[in-house]
Design a protein around this motif. Structure first.
Motif, short mmCIF file in Angstrom:
data_model
loop_
_atom_site.label_atom_id
_atom_site.label_comp_id
_atom_site.label_asym_id
_atom_site.label_seq_id
_atom_site.Cartn_x
_atom_site.Cartn_y
_atom_site.Cartn_z
N ARG A 223 0.83 -1.21 0.00
CA ARG A 223 0.00 0.00 0.00
C ARG A 223 0.86 1.26 0.00
NH1 ARG A 223 -4.49 1.60 4.67
NH2 ARG A 223 -5.21 3.55 3.68
N HIS A 224 1.99 1.25 0.70
CA HIS A 224 2.87 2.41 0.75
C HIS A 224 3.39 2.77 -0.64
CE1 HIS A 224 5.97 5.18 2.12
NE2 HIS A 224 6.87 4.46 1.46
N GLN A 226 1.80 2.22 -3.34
CA GLN A 226 0.63 2.40 -4.20
C GLN A 226 0.58 1.35 -5.31
OE1 GLN A 226 0.62 6.46 -5.57
NE2 GLN A 226 0.23 7.30 -3.52
N ARG A 228 -0.72 -2.65 -6.54
CA ARG A 228 -1.97 -3.41 -6.51
C ARG A 228 -1.68 -4.90 -6.53
NH1 ARG A 228 -3.67 -0.04 -11.64
NH2 ARG A 228 -1.39 -0.15 -11.70
#
Length: 312
Positions: A223-224, A226, A228
């Motif tokens: 998530r850091h 960005q 998927r």
């Protein structure tokens, strides 16, 4: 976790040897007493030897279990409350040991609460895994990153390695600690990352808590950056009207034999459909020609007494 010291094993062995020696002394004393009474012990030994052979053949299974029980109590591959796993006659048996008997079978409490009774001689001939004696628990998982984020994969792998290196409950020296880009899935082009390490614990609950925390940290790294996670890919192909018209179609009921009326109706329907989808001038001529042919056929049919259904 309770450890088994060598002195405990030695004491159990001495107890078994003392019991056997005590029984042998009593047998020798009884035979000597019979000799003093004037009876011959040779016949008694012969009859006793024959009886022993017959008794051994009849009670072979019981004696085998007893000898296996002695070996289990002496060597102690597992004790009460240990969680073990073994395979007996193709069936995997796992659970906590509740009872280890001398003549009776060993009782194992299964994963669903059922009691499993296993003869003791099965443990001497099979491989037994004692899960309670584990020094580490292994975490091995795969994380699939979308192929659209391939430029971020190097930084993601580096940060995941830092997550494992900073966790104090992960073994850093004795066993391996691996985070690598392992594979590219040919189905959806996902970038598969291998994460493998060992947790310094022997308790299942503690291992699950550490595993959960590590997985949450790994997802936080994704998530850091960005990125998927990979998802299944479906390919949609756009088909034009011309290509759709050329696709063969089979009626669900199967091919049927058409009479001359159905053939005439189908031909006129195709001509009308083509006249609506193409340019006007050729279509008008085709429709006019078909109408003239139909009128001529209708007039000939009327002369012969055949009446066609009206189409236009």
């Amino acid at each position: 976790m309770d450890t088994i010291s060598p002195s405990d094993t030695r004491n159990v062995g001495f107890q078994c040897a003392g019991t056997a020696l005590y029984a042998a002394v009593w047998v020798a004393a009884v035979l000597l007493f019979i000799e003093l009474l004037g009876f011959s012990t040779k016949k008694l030994l012969t009859v006793g030897g024959l009886g022993t052979v017959l008794l051994t053949l009849a009670c072979r299974e019981v004696l085998t279990n007893f000898i296996s029980s002695v070996m289990i109590h002496v060597t102690r591959p597992f004790v009460v409350n240990d969680v073990i796993r073994t395979t007996i006659k193709g069936t995997e048996v796992s659970g906590a040991v509740e009872h280890v008997g001398w003549w009776s079978p060993t009782i194992i409490r299964g994963e669903y609460g059922e009691a499993v009774y296993v003869p003791n001689h099965q443990f001497t001939a099979k491989i037994v895994r004692n899960l309670s004696h584990k020094s580490h628990w292994r975490i091995k998982t795969y994380l699939a990153i979308s192929h659209l984020d391939f430029r971020k994969i190097k930084n993601i792998v580096a940060d995941m390695r830092k997550v494992l290196a900073k966790n104090p409950q992960v073994e850093q020296k004795k066993l391996h600690r691996r985070v690598f880009l392992d594979n590219i899935n040919p189905d959806n082009q996902a970038l598969t990352i291998l994460v493998s390490c060992f947790v310094k614990t022997s308790r299942t609950e503690e291992y699950l808590c550490v595993k959960e925390a590590i997985l949450m940290d790994l997802l936080g790294v994704i998530r850091h950056h960005q990125a998927r996670l990979a998802t299944p890919i479906r390919t949609v192909q756009r088909v034009s009207d011309t290509e759709l018209h050329n696709i063969p179609h089979v009626h669900p009921a199967g091919p049927t034999k058409l009479d001359h009326r159905d053939i005439f109706l189908n031909r006129d329907f195709k001509t009308t459909k083509q006249s609506n989808s193409h340019s006007k001038s050729p279509d008008i001529d085709n429709v006019t020609r078909n109408r003239k042919g139909k009128s001529k056929n209708s007039s000939d049919a009327e002369q012969k007494g055949i009446y066609w259904p009206s189409i236009l």
